[in-house]
Design an enzyme around this catalytic site. Structure first.
Site, short mmCIF file in Angstrom:
data_model
loop_
_atom_site.label_atom_id
_atom_site.label_comp_id
_atom_site.label_asym_id
_atom_site.label_seq_id
_atom_site.Cartn_x
_atom_site.Cartn_y
_atom_site.Cartn_z
N CYS A 113 0.86 -1.18 0.00
CA CYS A 113 0.00 0.00 0.00
C CYS A 113 0.89 1.23 0.00
O CYS A 113 1.88 1.29 0.74
CB CYS A 113 -0.88 -0.02 1.24
SG CYS A 113 -1.95 1.42 1.36
N HIS B 43 -8.50 19.63 -3.79
CA HIS B 43 -8.00 20.01 -2.45
C HIS B 43 -8.60 19.16 -1.34
O HIS B 43 -8.97 19.68 -0.29
CB HIS B 43 -8.25 21.51 -2.19
CG HIS B 43 -7.33 22.38 -2.97
ND1 HIS B 43 -7.27 23.74 -2.81
CD2 HIS B 43 -6.42 22.08 -3.92
CE1 HIS B 43 -6.36 24.24 -3.63
NE2 HIS B 43 -5.84 23.26 -4.33
N GLU C 106 -2.22 11.86 -13.96
CA GLU C 106 -1.78 12.15 -12.59
C GLU C 106 -0.38 12.72 -12.57
O GLU C 106 0.09 13.19 -11.53
CB GLU C 106 -1.88 10.90 -11.70
CG GLU C 106 -0.91 9.80 -12.06
CD GLU C 106 -0.91 8.64 -11.07
OE1 GLU C 106 -1.80 8.55 -10.21
OE2 GLU C 106 0.02 7.83 -11.16
ZN LIG Z 1 -0.49 8.57 -6.62
#
Ligand SMILES: [Zn+2]
Length: 164
Positions: free
Chosen positions: A28, A72, A151
C-alpha cells in the site's frame, strides 16, 4: 456513416488532491498528492439545430464542477476490500488491512464509490458523473464518452464507455 466528437481539456479542468492506492498482496502506498488533469471526449450525432455534438460551454462548466468537487481533498475509496473508511461525526478514520492508518477532518475528504483511487477508477467515476449530468440535460445524442485522467506528465489512464 459519419461520426463527430468534441474534446475539452483546459488548465482549469484539474484537481490537486491527495490519495494512496493499494496494490495486489499487502502493498500500500503512503499518502501523497497529484495535480490531476482531465480530458474529456464526447461522441455523438449532431444536434440538428446547432450543428454540434455538445455545447462546449456546458461541457467545460460540468467538467470544472466535477473537478472542483474533488479538488484540495483526500480521495478515499468506499468500495475497497482493504481500505476501510469510517465516518464519525466530523472525522474520517481510515484503516488498511485492519490497521488504523489515518484520521482526517470530514470536510477535507471526498468519499468515492470506487474500489481504489487509481486514475483508471477516477476516470470511470468522472465519466459516470458526467453522464448523469448529460442525461439530466436530456442530451440523448451522446453515444460515447472517453475520459482521460492524468496524474503526472505523460502518465494517464483513459476510460471509454459507449451507450446503445
Ligand atoms: Zn499517486
Amino acid at each position: 456513416m459519419e461520426s463527430y466528437k468534441v474534446t475539452v481539456t483546459k488548465d482549469y479542468i484539474v484537481f490537486a488532491s491527495a490519495h494512496f492506492i493499494t496494490f495486489a498482496g499487502h502493498r500500500c502506498e503512503g499518502l501523497h498528492g497529484h495535480n490531476y488533469r482531465a480530458t474529456v471526449t464526447v461522441e455523438g450525432a449532431l444536434d440538428p439545430d446547432a450543428w454540434f455534438v455538445f455545447d462546449f460551454v456546458v461541457l467545460k462548466k460540468i467538467m470544472k464542477q466535477l473537478c472542483d468537487e474533488i479538488d484540495h481533498v483526500v480521495l478515499l475509496p468506499t468500495e475497497s476490500q482493504r481500505v476501510k473508511v469510517t465516518v464519525e461525526d466530523e472525522t474520517v478514520k481510515v484503516a488498511v488491512d485492519g490497521k488504523a492508518r489515518y484520521v482526517f477532518p470530514r470536510k477535507d475528504c471526498a468519499l468515492l464509490p470506487i474500489p481504489n483511487t487509481t486514475v483508471e477508477m477516477l476516470a470511470k467515476l468522472l465519466s459516470e458523473r458526467l453522464k448523469a449530468e448529460i442525461d439530466r440535460l436530456g442530451a440523448t445524442r451522446v453515444s460515447a464518452i472517453e475520459m482521460e485522467v492524468e496524474e503526472n506528465f505523460g502518465q494517464s489512464a483513459i476510460y471509454r464507455v459507449t451507450f446503445a
